[in-house]
Design an enzyme around this catalytic site. Structure first.
Site, PDB file in Angstrom:
ATOM      1  N   LYS A 174       0.851  -1.191   0.000  1.00 21.38           N
ATOM      2  CA  LYS A 174       0.000   0.000   0.000  1.00 21.38           C
ATOM      3  C   LYS A 174       0.880   1.232   0.000  1.00 21.38           C
ATOM      4  O   LYS A 174       1.517   1.553   1.000  1.00 21.38           O
ATOM      5  CB  LYS A 174      -0.934   0.049   1.215  1.00 21.38           C
ATOM      6  CG  LYS A 174      -2.051   1.100   1.015  1.00 21.38           C
ATOM      7  CD  LYS A 174      -2.637   1.616   2.290  1.00 21.38           C
ATOM      8  CE  LYS A 174      -1.856   2.750   2.878  1.00 21.38           C
ATOM      9  NZ  LYS A 174      -1.905   4.006   2.079  1.00 21.38           N
TER      10      LYS A 174
ATOM     11  N   GLU B 158      10.639   1.000   9.944  1.00 18.59           N
ATOM     12  CA  GLU B 158      11.659   2.017   9.670  1.00 18.59           C
ATOM     13  C   GLU B 158      10.939   3.348   9.815  1.00 18.59           C
ATOM     14  O   GLU B 158      10.166   3.747   8.953  1.00 18.59           O
ATOM     15  CB  GLU B 158      12.236   1.823   8.266  1.00 18.59           C
ATOM     16  CG  GLU B 158      13.619   2.445   8.083  1.00 18.59           C
ATOM     17  CD  GLU B 158      13.562   3.919   7.710  1.00 18.59           C
ATOM     18  OE1 GLU B 158      13.635   4.765   8.635  1.00 18.59           O
ATOM     19  OE2 GLU B 158      13.448   4.221   6.527  1.00 18.59           O
TER      20      GLU B 158
ATOM     21  N   CYS C  60      14.507  10.751   6.148  1.00 14.52           N
ATOM     22  CA  CYS C  60      14.653  10.395   7.563  1.00 14.52           C
ATOM     23  C   CYS C  60      16.104  10.440   8.022  1.00 14.52           C
ATOM     24  O   CYS C  60      16.364  10.447   9.226  1.00 14.52           O
ATOM     25  CB  CYS C  60      14.057   9.014   7.823  1.00 14.52           C
ATOM     26  SG  CYS C  60      14.664   7.730   6.735  1.00 14.52           S
TER      27      CYS C  60
ATOM     28  N   GLU D 123      11.250  15.762  14.614  1.00 16.86           N
ATOM     29  CA  GLU D 123      11.714  15.600  13.237  1.00 16.86           C
ATOM     30  C   GLU D 123      10.960  16.595  12.355  1.00 16.86           C
ATOM     31  O   GLU D 123       9.734  16.489  12.198  1.00 16.86           O
ATOM     32  CB  GLU D 123      11.472  14.171  12.748  1.00 16.86           C
ATOM     33  CG  GLU D 123      11.960  13.945  11.334  1.00 16.86           C
ATOM     34  CD  GLU D 123      11.659  12.548  10.826  1.00 16.86           C
ATOM     35  OE1 GLU D 123      12.428  12.045   9.986  1.00 16.86           O
ATOM     36  OE2 GLU D 123      10.663  11.951  11.262  1.00 16.86           O
TER      37      GLU D 123
END
Length: 477
Positions: free
Chosen positions: A180, A253, A287, A383
């Site tokens: 997906k 992750e 990331c 982040e």
């Protein structure tokens, strides 16, 4: 009045066929460079997930029974097909993400093809214990077997690359997949599945488009035995909780917040040049992006001046604008997230360059450098996932390491120094899954990519990543 451009139509790929959602529902796809619709994709529901998972389950017995050589051949052929169709894949990815066309074609496509070719070879090189008599009169051997149907959920920052990072090891190990992609960037993943269908049995690789509810249905489906996700920390936490009900294996992750330690003996010019490019690549939507630069106070001011000057010259732009160092943020929600963080900066922070979205159509934000941030500030602890970098001074090595580790995430870090012993001390002390020395951001197919703490667990890439998609079986004779 100008004609309204025709919207492209993306379809699910299930059981080797392109199909719409059973309900007929669709999602609108927005071009981030214009903020205008460019296409539609299926809004898949439980019925579509059921069909895809059933197709993957039915294909598993045959695909898992193929030899490593057969799986290698299929992956190599898919890699060749992607290489031949690089222009079409680029158009699909650029339409969804607004990335500079030339950068995607020259940087990402070769890396994506390399991952497929690496796992093609790795399929024939699974590591394991040597068969031997570990108990008198009995011979033990170890089988590495595929897990089964794998649900894979991928993000919007590198849609095709993250799809291949997930799909390639799963298929190499003999699993079948229901993928997906992000609801805003499904186009290149669907095209990948269509190209792969020429070289895979029906049902081995399926793609269902949709939103979070689609993902929830997929994670909960009883056919699924492993869930692999690249996404936010919050998404990982929710998926982990849902997968626990059926004891599904997980590979997460998640977010990063990479510290960069620049010591007084570093090559200042090289550090500024490399980091200014790497921090803002893909509009900082990475990331592992170099987002928190910690600089020895003896060179802090010189570094900040040079880095901010370089950042100011890196201009965002549309896919075909020659000056574009990076593209827009991927969607309006992400632009709002970045501007919200900047709006909430405390008074002791200084925006040295950038800071305000560009006044043009699309979701463009300039390279932004912030000085004066403190360790407890939101801009340091969170982040950002945008073209925003903080630069903070440190007094000594131990302080730099404490600052580097004093955030919840632990994916990547880099250290800039000419002192070998200092670099080795940092490698031991940094609580991250990746440490770069005098460089930042480079990945290779042969080495694992994964984090610790709130950055998740499990590894993409490498033989380690391949083993994530296998289960060990001890056989004793």
């Amino acid at each position: 009045m100008a004609d309204t451009p025709e919207l492209t139509t993306v379809l699910n790929h299930i059981g080797g066929k392109d199909v719409p959602a059973a309900s007929g529902a669709t999602l609108q796809l927005i071009d981030p460079a214009t903020a205008l619709p460019h296409g539609r994709a299926p809004l898949s529901g439980p019925e579509d997930v059921e069909t895809a998972c059933r197709a993957a389950r039915d294909a598993f017995e045959g695909w898992s029974g193929t030899t490593p050589a057969q799986r290698q051949t299929a992956l190599l052929r898919i890699a060749d097909a992607l290489e031949r169709q690089a222009d079409a894949l680029t158009c699909a990815e650029v339409a969804d993400t607004g990335k500079p066309r030339a950068l995607f074609l020259t940087d990402e496509v070769p890396a994506i093809v390399d991952v497929l070719r690496f796992f093609a070879g790795a399929a024939r090189n699974l590591p394991g214990a040597v068969a031997a008599e570990y108990a008198p009169g009995r011979t033990s051997l170890l089988r590495r077997e595929p897990v089964g149907v794998c649900a894979q959920i991928t993000p919007w920052n590198y849609p095709l690359m993250m799809a291949v990072w997930k799909v390639a090891p799963a298929l190499a190990a003999g699993n079948t997949v229901v993928l997906k992609p992000s609801d805003t960037t499904p186009s290149s993943a669907v095209l990948l599945a269509r190209l792969a269908a020429e070289h895979l049995p029906p049902g081995v690789l399926n793609v269902v488009c949709g939103d979070r509810d689609t993902g929830r249905s997929l994670v909960a489906h009883p056919c699924v035995r492993l869930v692999a996700v690249t996404g936010s920390v919050r998404a990982g936490q929710q998926i982990a909780a849902a997968a626990a009900a059926d004891l599904k294996r997980l590979h997460l992750e998640l977010g990063g917040n990479a510290p960069v330690l620049v010591h007084e003996d570093a090559d200042l010019g090289d550090a500024v040049e490399q980091l200014s490019s790497l921090a803002f690549y893909n509009a900082g939507q990475d990331c592992t992006a170099a987002t928190r630069i910690l600089v020895d106070r003896r060179i802090h001011d010189a570094f900040l001046t040079a880095f901010a000057e370089r950042a100011a010259g890196l201009l965002p732009g549309a896919p075909d604008e020659a000056h574009a160092a990076f593209g827009p943020l991927a969607n309006a929600t992400q632009l709002d997230s970045v501007t919200g963080l900047l709006d909430r900066l405390p008074d002791h922070c200084e925006i040295v360059t950038g800071g305000t979205p560009l006044r043009r159509p699309g979701y463009f934000h300039p390279a932004t450098v912030i000085a004066g941030a403190r360790q407890e500030d939101e801009i340091v602890q969170s982040e950002v996932f945008g073209p925003v970098v903080t630069v903070q001074p440190f007094a000594e090595e131990s302080e730099a390491l404490r600052m580097a580790n004093a955030v919840p995430q632990g994916l990547a870090a880099s250290v800039w120094t000419r002192d070998h012993d200092r670099a080795m001390r940092a490698c031991r002390a940094l609580r991250t899954g990746i440490v770069w020395i005098n460089t930042h951001g480079t990945t290779v197919s042969e080495m694992p990519h994964g984090g610790v703490r709130h950055s998740g667990y499990g590894s993409d890439l490498s033989l380690t990543g391949l083993l994530e998609y296998t289960q060990a079986k001890h056989v004793m004779l």
